[in-house]
Design an enzyme around this catalytic site. Structure first.
Site, mmCIF file in Angstrom:
data_model
loop_
_atom_site.group_PDB
_atom_site.id
_atom_site.type_symbol
_atom_site.label_atom_id
_atom_site.label_comp_id
_atom_site.label_asym_id
_atom_site.label_seq_id
_atom_site.Cartn_x
_atom_site.Cartn_y
_atom_site.Cartn_z
ATOM 1 N N LYS A 40 9.415 9.620 15.392
ATOM 2 C CA LYS A 40 9.245 8.782 16.595
ATOM 3 C C LYS A 40 9.992 9.388 17.792
ATOM 4 O O LYS A 40 9.499 9.364 18.920
ATOM 5 C CB LYS A 40 9.768 7.365 16.336
ATOM 6 C CG LYS A 40 8.834 6.514 15.496
ATOM 7 C CD LYS A 40 9.517 5.188 15.183
ATOM 8 C CE LYS A 40 8.791 4.423 14.101
ATOM 9 N NZ LYS A 40 7.841 3.450 14.586
ATOM 10 N N ASN A 80 17.777 8.249 2.169
ATOM 11 C CA ASN A 80 18.769 8.068 3.228
ATOM 12 C C ASN A 80 20.165 8.500 2.778
ATOM 13 O O ASN A 80 20.662 8.031 1.761
ATOM 14 C CB ASN A 80 18.779 6.568 3.585
ATOM 15 C CG ASN A 80 19.429 6.275 4.917
ATOM 16 O OD1 ASN A 80 20.072 7.133 5.498
ATOM 17 N ND2 ASN A 80 19.257 5.052 5.376
ATOM 18 N N HIS A 89 18.603 12.798 13.292
ATOM 19 C CA HIS A 89 19.125 11.904 12.255
ATOM 20 C C HIS A 89 17.899 11.266 11.586
ATOM 21 O O HIS A 89 17.070 10.659 12.260
ATOM 22 C CB HIS A 89 20.019 10.841 12.910
ATOM 23 C CG HIS A 89 20.341 9.694 12.000
ATOM 24 N ND1 HIS A 89 20.864 9.878 10.735
ATOM 25 C CD2 HIS A 89 20.203 8.351 12.160
ATOM 26 C CE1 HIS A 89 21.031 8.702 10.172
ATOM 27 N NE2 HIS A 89 20.643 7.754 11.006
ATOM 28 N N ASP A 97 0.858 -1.184 0.000
ATOM 29 C CA ASP A 97 0.000 0.000 0.000
ATOM 30 C C ASP A 97 0.902 1.245 0.000
ATOM 31 O O ASP A 97 1.727 1.402 0.918
ATOM 32 C CB ASP A 97 -0.878 -0.033 1.270
ATOM 33 C CG ASP A 97 -1.767 1.202 1.397
ATOM 34 O OD1 ASP A 97 -1.627 2.138 0.582
ATOM 35 O OD2 ASP A 97 -2.584 1.220 2.336
ATOM 36 N N THR A 123 14.069 2.554 2.321
ATOM 37 C CA THR A 123 14.884 3.513 3.090
ATOM 38 C C THR A 123 16.288 3.670 2.498
ATOM 39 O O THR A 123 17.219 4.026 3.202
ATOM 40 C CB THR A 123 14.971 3.130 4.583
ATOM 41 O OG1 THR A 123 15.726 1.922 4.722
ATOM 42 C CG2 THR A 123 13.609 2.922 5.202
ATOM 43 N N SER A 144 16.578 -1.177 15.854
ATOM 44 C CA SER A 144 17.340 0.045 15.649
ATOM 45 C C SER A 144 16.507 1.271 16.052
ATOM 46 O O SER A 144 17.002 2.197 16.699
ATOM 47 C CB SER A 144 17.732 0.137 14.171
ATOM 48 O OG SER A 144 18.620 1.191 13.971
ATOM 49 N N CYS A 193 26.170 6.105 10.985
ATOM 50 C CA CYS A 193 25.676 7.441 10.645
ATOM 51 C C CYS A 193 26.188 8.529 11.574
ATOM 52 O O CYS A 193 25.751 9.685 11.475
ATOM 53 C CB CYS A 193 24.151 7.437 10.618
ATOM 54 S SG CYS A 193 23.498 6.240 9.479
ATOM 55 N N SER A 208 24.265 3.786 14.171
ATOM 56 C CA SER A 208 24.056 2.431 14.671
ATOM 57 C C SER A 208 25.359 1.831 15.154
ATOM 58 O O SER A 208 26.437 2.205 14.712
ATOM 59 C CB SER A 208 23.496 1.551 13.560
ATOM 60 O OG SER A 208 22.202 1.960 13.245
ATOM 61 N N GLU A 261 30.152 5.466 5.532
ATOM 62 C CA GLU A 261 30.131 4.032 5.812
ATOM 63 C C GLU A 261 29.973 3.271 4.497
ATOM 64 O O GLU A 261 29.608 2.108 4.484
ATOM 65 C CB GLU A 261 29.035 3.677 6.804
ATOM 66 C CG GLU A 261 27.654 4.114 6.411
ATOM 67 C CD GLU A 261 26.630 3.849 7.507
ATOM 68 O OE1 GLU A 261 26.398 2.692 7.833
ATOM 69 O OE2 GLU A 261 26.058 4.836 8.013
HETATM 70 N N1 CAA Z 1 -0.679 3.241 5.824
HETATM 71 C C1 CAA Z 1 0.026 4.008 6.696
HETATM 72 N N2 CAA Z 1 0.986 3.500 7.502
HETATM 73 C C2 CAA Z 1 1.269 2.183 7.398
HETATM 74 C C3 CAA Z 1 0.575 1.345 6.503
HETATM 75 C C4 CAA Z 1 -0.442 1.924 5.687
HETATM 76 N N3 CAA Z 1 -1.129 1.204 4.812
HETATM 77 N N4 CAA Z 1 1.069 0.101 6.640
HETATM 78 C C5 CAA Z 1 2.040 0.152 7.587
HETATM 79 N N5 CAA Z 1 2.170 1.413 8.044
HETATM 80 C C6 CAA Z 1 3.084 1.906 9.057
HETATM 81 C C7 CAA Z 1 3.272 0.986 10.222
HETATM 82 O O1 CAA Z 1 2.233 1.147 11.170
HETATM 83 C C8 CAA Z 1 4.624 1.430 10.733
HETATM 84 O O2 CAA Z 1 4.474 2.610 11.463
HETATM 85 P P1 CAA Z 1 5.162 2.728 12.930
HETATM 86 O O3 CAA Z 1 6.631 2.512 12.721
HETATM 87 O O4 CAA Z 1 4.818 4.098 13.353
HETATM 88 O O5 CAA Z 1 4.557 1.659 13.749
HETATM 89 C C9 CAA Z 1 5.383 1.801 9.453
HETATM 90 O O6 CAA Z 1 4.376 1.956 8.447
HETATM 91 C C10 CAA Z 1 6.353 0.731 9.001
HETATM 92 O O7 CAA Z 1 5.659 -0.467 8.969
HETATM 93 P P2 CAA Z 1 6.379 -1.803 9.401
HETATM 94 O O8 CAA Z 1 7.061 -1.611 10.722
HETATM 95 O O9 CAA Z 1 5.435 -2.917 9.278
HETATM 96 O O10 CAA Z 1 7.471 -1.844 8.239
HETATM 97 P P3 CAA Z 1 8.577 -2.881 7.889
HETATM 98 O O11 CAA Z 1 8.420 -4.174 8.607
HETATM 99 O O12 CAA Z 1 8.564 -2.945 6.408
HETATM 100 O O13 CAA Z 1 9.929 -2.203 8.405
HETATM 101 C C11 CAA Z 1 11.711 -0.663 8.603
HETATM 102 C C12 CAA Z 1 10.209 -0.835 8.341
HETATM 103 C C13 CAA Z 1 12.076 -1.348 9.896
HETATM 104 C C14 CAA Z 1 12.034 0.809 8.705
HETATM 105 C C15 CAA Z 1 12.486 -1.272 7.405
HETATM 106 O O14 CAA Z 1 12.253 -0.494 6.279
HETATM 107 C C16 CAA Z 1 13.970 -1.378 7.635
HETATM 108 O O15 CAA Z 1 14.447 -2.348 8.201
HETATM 109 N N6 CAA Z 1 14.765 -0.389 7.144
HETATM 110 C C17 CAA Z 1 16.204 -0.445 7.212
HETATM 111 C C18 CAA Z 1 16.708 -0.194 8.596
HETATM 112 C C19 CAA Z 1 16.873 1.241 8.862
HETATM 113 O O16 CAA Z 1 16.646 2.105 8.053
HETATM 114 N N7 CAA Z 1 17.275 1.560 10.034
HETATM 115 C C20 CAA Z 1 17.510 2.926 10.286
HETATM 116 C C21 CAA Z 1 18.279 3.166 11.461
HETATM 117 S S1 CAA Z 1 19.898 2.731 11.363
HETATM 118 C C22 CAA Z 1 20.672 3.982 10.612
HETATM 119 O O17 CAA Z 1 20.321 5.117 10.595
HETATM 120 C C23 CAA Z 1 21.835 3.523 9.916
HETATM 121 C C24 CAA Z 1 23.107 3.882 10.516
HETATM 122 O O18 CAA Z 1 23.487 4.383 11.580
HETATM 123 C C25 CAA Z 1 23.979 3.448 9.577
#
Ligand code: CAA
Length: 384
Positions: free
Chosen positions: A242, A275, A233, A29, A152, A201, A111, A306, A79
């Protein structure tokens, strides 16, 4: 002595994908990606672009001959570096025509790298008044096609010139930080893509922010009322949201509304780019400077890398900062990009240059590019 960011520049590759199209291609979606993750577009680099070429490009937008003469320090936070030995910074010496009387190196801590660079630059300027330091964040964020992290991804670079009497952001030299060994995100040397426990994370990130905000208030005897803006960040914009939300109910409704409004200005560029890993916080700063900042504002900046290191520090926007930022060029760079279809992006993503590659300069659409890989050494060129 006042020390801080005197100039800030940005580079984003010329291609992008639309996040709604990505969602549709992945049978997701679109609201999940645009609202749940909080992204609209994702920058896609060409195979001849990497952390080196993007770093050169962002620095090139701000450096003058006079700046180069005064430079004493060059730090690249990344990185996604291209060599396990030679630093990204060393490659830039030729590309940017820098004088050799410079200490140049690279910092890696996910990061957090650029923030480590910024604080190191602060100390350098304190000890060497009159000199300047160049701190560059440059990264390609890659998780892989059809992975949860795909939405992302992103790419780009932010360059900051640090000096005394800065014209953009004076750093207060007030800062709190913490480090903990955490397995939330990692990229082994054999892998081009990162591994992440994404939700874990998020938890650590929010926990670090809350702890550091408590610590900052106690250490400096301040409250949220002493600041009008908090920057975060933002590897994807929902993540900063969040952290910001943890303040709801702990500050007045008016303050929370102000912080939320300013946060929305700070995420505009990230929504359009994706990102930048270590550049993400600083892209947020640039977005805020272009879209909403006022001279004299006091702001907090939350940096997170991280693994994990967090730092919360503060600064003050300087009078006349608008004159130092080329708003029109920045907006033009974002507007002039070309959209790739999802299948074009997937094809591009698979291309990985091997030893012996010679890049056809006629097909390059960038000022700085990887021109050749010879005996496994990457060679770069600046187009005429
Ligand atoms: N409409 C609106 N919102 C919706 C939706 C819809 N139809 N369906 C789902 N959502 C919302 C969910 O409710 C959720 O919101 P919340 O987080 O507020 O609860 C959000 O969308 C994401 O949904 P999910 O948690 O189900 O998503 P996912 O399982 O696909 O995972 C993620 C999301 C964890 C960010 C994933 O994309 C990921 O693993 N990304 C990579 C990791 C990452 O980016 N980490 C960042 C930190 S680390 C960093 O910054 C790197 C560093 O230091 C190097």
């Amino acid at each position: 002595m006042k020390i801080g960011i005197d100039k800030i520049g940005f580079y984003v590759p010329k291609d992008y994908i639309d996040i709604v199209e990505l969602a549709k291609a992945r049978n997701v979606d679109p609201d999940k990606f645009t609202i749940g993750i909080g992204q609209d577009k994702q920058a896609v680099p060409q195979p001849y672009q990497d952390a080196v070429t993007m770093a050169a490009s962002s620095a090139d937008t701000i450096l003058t001959a006079a700046d180069k003469k005064d430079l004493g320090l060059l730090i690249v936070g990344t990185e996604s570096s291209v060599d396990e030995s030679k630093s990204t910074a060393a490659f830039l010496m030729d590309l940017l025509d820098l004088p050799e009387d410079i200490r140049a190196f690279e910092i890696k801590q996910a990061c957090f790298g650029a923030t480590a660079g910024l604080q190191t630059a602060y100390d350098f300027i304190s000890n060497n008044p009159g000199k300047k330091a160049l701190v560059i964040a440059s990264d390609i964020a890659r998780y892989g096609i059809k992975t949860p992290g795909e939405v992302t991804q992103g790419a780009g670079s932010v360059a900051m010139l640090i000096s005394q009497d800065p014209r953009v952001l004076k750093l207060d030299h007030k800062s709190v930080y913490k480090t903990r060994n955490v397995g939330d995100f990692w990229r082994p040397t054999f892998s081009k893509t990162a591994f992440a426990r994404g939700k874990f994370s998020n938890e650590i990130y929010v926990d670090f922010f809350k702890t550091l905000w408590e610590k900052y208030q106690t250490k400096y005897d301040v409250t949220a009322n002493d600041f009008s803006t908090m920057l975060f960040h933002i590897p994807y914009t929902k993540m900063g949201t969040k952290a910001l939300r943890t303040l709801e109910g702990t500050v007045s409704d008016e303050k929370y509304a102000e912080l939320t409004d300013h946060y929305q200005e700070s995420i505009k560029f990230s929504r359009a780019v994706g990102n930048l890993y270590t550049g993400s916080l600083y892209l947020g700063l640039l977005s805020y400077l272009v879209n909403g900042a006022q001279a004299g504002e006091k702001m907090l900046l939350f940096s997170y890398g991280s693994g994990a290191v967090g730092e919360l520090y503060s600064g003050e926007i300087q009078p006349g900062f608008e004159d130092v930022i080329d708003k029109a060029s920045l907006l033009k760079m974002l507007d002039d990009r070309q959209k790739l279809s999802i299948s074009e992006y997937e094809k591009l993503y698979q291309i990985e240059y091997q030893d012996g590659t010679i890049v056809d300069s006629a097909k390059v659409d960038a000022k700085f590019y990887l021109s050749e890989i010879k005996e496994n050494e990457r060679l770069y060129k600046k187009s005429k």
